[in-house]
Design a protein around this motif. Sequence first.
Motif, mmCIF file in Angstrom:
data_model
loop_
_atom_site.group_PDB
_atom_site.id
_atom_site.type_symbol
_atom_site.label_atom_id
_atom_site.label_comp_id
_atom_site.label_asym_id
_atom_site.label_seq_id
_atom_site.Cartn_x
_atom_site.Cartn_y
_atom_site.Cartn_z
ATOM 1 N N THR A 103 -15.557 -18.014 11.456
ATOM 2 C CA THR A 103 -16.560 -19.033 10.856
ATOM 3 C C THR A 103 -18.001 -18.472 10.939
ATOM 4 O O THR A 103 -18.100 -17.765 12.105
ATOM 5 N N VAL A 104 -18.901 -18.956 10.219
ATOM 6 C CA VAL A 104 -20.420 -18.450 10.435
ATOM 7 C C VAL A 104 -20.773 -19.776 10.096
ATOM 8 O O VAL A 104 -21.214 -20.490 9.136
ATOM 9 N N PRO A 105 -21.602 -20.187 11.116
ATOM 10 C CA PRO A 105 -22.514 -21.467 11.099
ATOM 11 C C PRO A 105 -23.851 -21.167 10.897
ATOM 12 O O PRO A 105 -24.298 -19.921 11.004
ATOM 13 N N THR A 128 -19.249 -21.639 7.268
ATOM 14 C CA THR A 128 -18.588 -20.976 6.286
ATOM 15 C C THR A 128 -17.164 -20.515 7.087
ATOM 16 O O THR A 128 -17.408 -20.051 8.091
#
Lengths: 246, 320
Positions: free
Chosen positions: A58-60, A66
């Motif tokens: 994930t990409v916070p 995301t």
Amino acid sequence: MEAEISNPLIIKNFEIYSLSEQAVTLSFGKEISEVLAQQIRCFNHILHQNPFKGFKTTVPAYATLTVFFDPIIVFSADLEGISIFEKVSTFLNKLKTFKIDLSNYKGETITIPVYYGGDFGPDLDEVSLHTKLSKEEIIKIHSSVTYKVYMIGFVPGFPYLGGMDNRLTTPRKTHPRAIVPAGAVGIAGEQTGVYPLDTPGGWQIIGQTPAILFDAKREQPSLLKAGDEVVFKPITLKEFDHLLGK
Amino acid sequence: MLSSIQDLGRMDYLDQAIPVSGAMDQLSARIANKAVGNSDSDAVIEFTYAAAEFKAETEILIAYAGDGATLSVNGEKLQAERPIFIPSETVIKLVNNPDGARTYLAVAGGWNVPEVLGSNSTYLTAGFGGYGGRTLKAGDHLKSFLNLSESSSIILRELKGDKIKYLSWNIPKALLLPQDRKTIRVFPAKEFTWFDSQSIIGFLSDSFSIGLNSNRMGYHLEGNKINRVEKDELLSTAVFPGTIQVTGSGNLVLLMADCQTTGGYPRIAQVASVDLPLCAQLKPGNSIRFSEISKEEAEFLYIEREKELARLTLAINSRF
């Protein structure tokens, strides 16, 4: 039976859109706020505890999380929906019903030692002129706040920090520097941050940390991660050299 | 001239703002690997344009794919997209191929470079991965891994001798790609509706040319400006190779393999993954157009491409 949760956080609604064939983005809102950041942090935690088949990472970010996955694994996985997007979205929507105990979930607080001013803080004078604060006041204000890491982006290990005292707001330099050294602590508008790599940049540089914000050889290459808290601690030149191992 | 070691990139550190990196044209990189019996994710050399020369100090089994250069020995062209046996002391030269920009060289066993953060890919901005975190230069020595896959060993046994030798088959990349390599399929991105209708129509019908200021991070596209109607500021959020951003001055930027993990410019469209290999072969001055497909169609194309590649692997493995 569900265990008793003393301080539950309920995930609010989010919108899901497709970023690529291998990623969807969950949008939690449109503003920078501690409430949104907490929602994102908690949902990220829930997802890592309950991953779907094909989930990668994930990409916070400020208002989004995301989710990356392997489309081929998702496509053949036993998930509800027809398209890959549907399968992932349906799964993620269901995770909203999970509750998380906030009392057990906190980021780390990381202290970053900073030598302010002098050759290491070439723009401290400019910031002083702009803010009408003395150098001592700037250092005191900058180092007395606990900053929140909202996200890591731009270059490896670069933290987007929230919480800077408005009195320190200073516009970027008119002429960006060709190289700002790794470890430089700067101010740009209402933001403050630390450069993890030697990069060109237009931030007002007020100090330098001997801390290594990014090192590809570390297990966690970035010193900071989204959700952490940061405190800047003023140090003397002697302490700086000592921390650098000189 | 820029040559670096790449594989299929690293995904596990995006949250620490470490880009995916990896081969710009993953299709060519995978084909080169498949042709020598490697796994798709083995390290390859990515050559941008030509102007390189190297010597095989031992006998090796290689394959190359991509459109930036052809490989030649003593002025004789080596066939692409198939395994080639190279005797020791052979000098191989890259000759410019006007068709494209990037060429991938695979060696049986894969190029032996230390894995950094789960990948062999070079990330130049932070100077790690691949060959010492940098581009290759004259005098460098590269080794391949000595333990070969079963397919590689069989191919090698079949070709081994005292002169350059090929197998009769190849993996034709052209069959996997659309005929028109200058039309790039895109699906609407989140901020697609932030622009006026004239600009959107223009985006999907005008041609854009690749700017000089283009590299592994992204391409600047020159063409008609895109006018924004939505004045909201976008908070920085994740982007990915293939994302097309619109800058403050209305210009398009197409993000590529080494792009930042997050960005704050509104995104008009996302290039279908299957067309990123086409983008990887573009050079400054090339002119392209965008054509709109749905995200479902992009997904479908992705699955179809992967199925075809899986079939190719099966065919090679069953033969050797």
